[in-house]
Design a protein around this motif. Structure first.
Motif, PDB file in Angstrom:
ATOM      1  N   ALA A   1      50.541  52.552  30.374  1.00 19.54           N
ATOM      2  CA  ALA A   1      50.896  52.321  31.777  1.00 19.54           C
ATOM      3  C   ALA A   1      50.764  53.601  32.598  1.00 19.54           C
ATOM      4  O   ALA A   1      50.530  53.555  33.812  1.00 19.54           O
ATOM      5  CB  ALA A   1      52.320  51.775  31.871  1.00 19.54           C
ATOM      6  N   ALA A   2      50.889  54.758  31.935  1.00 17.36           N
ATOM      7  CA  ALA A   2      50.763  56.034  32.647  1.00 17.36           C
ATOM      8  C   ALA A   2      49.318  56.351  32.994  1.00 17.36           C
ATOM      9  O   ALA A   2      49.061  57.282  33.771  1.00 17.36           O
ATOM     10  CB  ALA A   2      51.348  57.155  31.800  1.00 17.36           C
ATOM     11  N   LEU A   3      48.362  55.613  32.431  1.00 20.59           N
ATOM     12  CA  LEU A   3      46.954  55.905  32.654  1.00 20.59           C
ATOM     13  C   LEU A   3      46.387  55.168  33.865  1.00 20.59           C
ATOM     14  O   LEU A   3      45.217  55.328  34.199  1.00 20.59           O
ATOM     15  CB  LEU A   3      46.131  55.537  31.419  1.00 20.59           C
ATOM     16  CG  LEU A   3      46.623  56.094  30.080  1.00 20.59           C
ATOM     17  CD1 LEU A   3      45.627  55.760  28.986  1.00 20.59           C
ATOM     18  CD2 LEU A   3      46.866  57.584  30.154  1.00 20.59           C
ATOM     19  N   VAL A   4      47.202  54.342  34.509  1.00 23.97           N
ATOM     20  CA  VAL A   4      46.760  53.546  35.650  1.00 23.97           C
ATOM     21  C   VAL A   4      47.058  54.300  36.941  1.00 23.97           C
ATOM     22  O   VAL A   4      48.212  54.644  37.221  1.00 23.97           O
ATOM     23  CB  VAL A   4      47.455  52.171  35.667  1.00 23.97           C
ATOM     24  CG1 VAL A   4      46.993  51.352  36.862  1.00 23.97           C
ATOM     25  CG2 VAL A   4      47.186  51.424  34.362  1.00 23.97           C
ATOM     26  N   ALA A   5      46.027  54.582  37.691  1.00 26.42           N
ATOM     27  CA  ALA A   5      46.210  55.305  38.958  1.00 26.42           C
ATOM     28  C   ALA A   5      47.029  54.465  39.929  1.00 26.42           C
ATOM     29  O   ALA A   5      46.835  53.245  40.010  1.00 26.42           O
ATOM     30  CB  ALA A   5      44.856  55.631  39.580  1.00 26.42           C
ATOM     31  N   PRO A   6      47.945  55.077  40.663  1.00 22.31           N
ATOM     32  CA  PRO A   6      48.768  54.311  41.606  1.00 22.31           C
ATOM     33  C   PRO A   6      47.917  53.771  42.754  1.00 22.31           C
ATOM     34  O   PRO A   6      46.968  54.420  43.211  1.00 22.31           O
ATOM     35  CB  PRO A   6      49.790  55.336  42.100  1.00 22.31           C
ATOM     36  CG  PRO A   6      49.131  56.667  41.892  1.00 22.31           C
ATOM     37  CD  PRO A   6      48.284  56.517  40.666  1.00 22.31           C
ATOM     38  N   LYS A   7      48.264  52.587  43.218  1.00 25.31           N
ATOM     39  CA  LYS A   7      47.568  52.006  44.362  1.00 25.31           C
ATOM     40  C   LYS A   7      48.070  52.665  45.638  1.00 25.31           C
ATOM     41  O   LYS A   7      49.264  52.905  45.808  1.00 25.31           O
ATOM     42  CB  LYS A   7      47.797  50.503  44.408  1.00 25.31           C
ATOM     43  CG  LYS A   7      47.157  49.749  43.245  1.00 25.31           C
ATOM     44  CD  LYS A   7      47.375  48.244  43.365  1.00 25.31           C
ATOM     45  CE  LYS A   7      46.699  47.497  42.220  1.00 25.31           C
ATOM     46  NZ  LYS A   7      46.903  46.024  42.312  1.00 25.31           N
ATOM     47  N   MET A   8      47.149  52.946  46.540  1.00 25.08           N
ATOM     48  CA  MET A   8      47.497  53.635  47.766  1.00 25.08           C
ATOM     49  C   MET A   8      47.246  52.728  48.964  1.00 25.08           C
ATOM     50  O   MET A   8      46.278  51.948  48.993  1.00 25.08           O
ATOM     51  CB  MET A   8      46.649  54.910  47.917  1.00 25.08           C
ATOM     52  CG  MET A   8      46.674  55.832  46.707  1.00 25.08           C
ATOM     53  SD  MET A   8      48.331  56.433  46.311  1.00 25.08           S
ATOM     54  CE  MET A   8      48.679  57.358  47.810  1.00 25.08           C
ATOM     55  N   ASP A   9      48.116  52.804  49.966  1.00 26.54           N
ATOM     56  CA  ASP A   9      47.870  52.123  51.230  1.00 26.54           C
ATOM     57  C   ASP A   9      46.752  52.846  51.987  1.00 26.54           C
ATOM     58  O   ASP A   9      46.428  54.012  51.716  1.00 26.54           O
ATOM     59  CB  ASP A   9      49.141  52.107  52.083  1.00 26.54           C
ATOM     60  CG  ASP A   9      50.241  51.260  51.443  1.00 26.54           C
ATOM     61  OD1 ASP A   9      49.894  50.334  50.680  1.00 26.54           O
ATOM     62  OD2 ASP A   9      51.429  51.544  51.703  1.00 26.54           O
ATOM     63  N   ASP A  10      46.179  52.170  52.962  1.00 22.78           N
ATOM     64  CA  ASP A  10      45.036  52.733  53.692  1.00 22.78           C
ATOM     65  C   ASP A  10      45.356  54.068  54.355  1.00 22.78           C
ATOM     66  O   ASP A  10      44.494  54.940  54.469  1.00 22.78           O
ATOM     67  CB  ASP A  10      44.551  51.740  54.749  1.00 22.78           C
ATOM     68  CG  ASP A  10      43.930  50.497  54.130  1.00 22.78           C
ATOM     69  OD1 ASP A  10      43.532  50.572  52.949  1.00 22.78           O
ATOM     70  OD2 ASP A  10      43.862  49.464  54.826  1.00 22.78           O
TER      71      ASP A  10
END
Length: 305
Positions: free
Chosen positions: A220-229
């Motif tokens: 789970a630590a390998l997943v880049a966080p999703k960013m807002d625009d």
């Protein structure tokens, strides 16, 4: 160097023979203080090898529980500090405590209560250590993560540790990797941590039912966080994510290649056959690692109809 340098140089020249002119307690107290010395020739060249040799040769066999208790107190000297010399005492205390654990694995001279106590102290220190420097200019090796991994590997060999305790050791490794840090580990710490986990696997007491969710927690630590625009993407991978990915890659490699430990009867027997979970765990690791580099790794092969 703050010690009787000529005296200890003579002991080093003798092949670390135990001298007969001073009480063992006095010698031990002085050496344990020296394992935190900022001079690597004192710490790494004299104090650690002298104590490790005496432990291995059985000098402390009748005193091993007290010896380990005393050494383990050094794990907490200055704990919470970063970029200070106190890490040297903590790190080399871990390495020395590993020697005491390995000695008990050979000789069975320590009660389980002491081994469990050392394990608790090791876990408490390892997940709270902040100073993760590897090689320090002018100080030599600090290497707290590598030495902590060696201690985890020693505890995992212990006949006192069963399925529950081995599972806790896996959680300690995961907690260490998943604790946010600014340090990128690049002095072989990933391999040392992976080897410690391989020791756990070779005990054949922890099944895939425990290992798969443990791997998923790390993945789970390998997943880049999703960013807002409107948000600016942070550095990726973060040091924590990069360290975790390097560890999982190393674990996959060691599981595929196999490992060997020390040339002792205990290690020869322990590592004589692959762990029973090898095939299942390799599949889990392949899936996780493939997902960690999307767009680069080839997708799984489609089974023939």
């Amino acid at each position: 160097m703050g010690v009787r340098s000529d005296y200890w140089e003579q002991i080093r020249a003798s092949g670390f023979r135990l001298p007969g002119d001073r009480p063992l307690d006095d010698l031990t107290t002085e050496l344990v203080q020296m394992i935190g010395d900022p001079d690597p020739d004192v710490r790494d060249g004299i104090a650690y090898p002298v104590l490790a040799t005496w432990v291995e040769e059985g000098v402390y066999d009748d005193l091993l529980a007290g010896f380990g208790d005393g050494v383990s107190e050094g794990l907490f000297t200055g704990l919470g500090e970063d970029v200070t010399d106190s890490v040297l005492r903590r790190s080399f205390s871990a390495l020395l405590l590993a020697e005491a654990v390995l000695r008990d694995t050979k000789t069975k001279v320590v009660h389980s209560d002491a081994i469990f106590r050392w394990g608790d102290r090791a876990a408490s220190w390892f997940v709270r250590e902040r100073d993760l420097r590897g090689f320090v200019e002018g100080r030599g090796w600090a290497h707290a993560v590598a030495h902590g991994a060696d201690l985890i590997g020693a505890l995992a060999r212990s006949h006192h540790f069963g399925r529950l305790e081995l599972t806790v050791l896996l959680d300690v490794v995961a907690d260490r990797l998943l604790t946010p840090t600014s340090y990128r580990l690049h002095h072989g710490e990933d391999d040392r941590l992976a080897f410690a986990v391989m020791v756990v696997l070779h005990r054949n007491q922890v099944g895939i039912d425990v290992l798969e969710p443990w791997i998923e927690r790390l993945a789970a630590a390998l997943v880049a966080p999703k960013m807002d625009d409107h948000e600016t993407a942070p550095e990726w991978p973060t040091p924590m994510a990069g360290n975790t990915r390097a560890f999982l890659r190393s674990l996959h490699l060691l599981l595929a290649l196999g490992v060997r430990g020390q040339q002792t009867p205990q290690d020869l027997a322990l590592f004589g056959k692959p762990p029973e979970v090898r095939a299942d765990l390799l599949l889990v690791l392949l899936r996780v690692l493939r997902g960690s580099i999307p767009g680069i790794a080839a997708p799984p092969a489609t089974p023939a109809p």
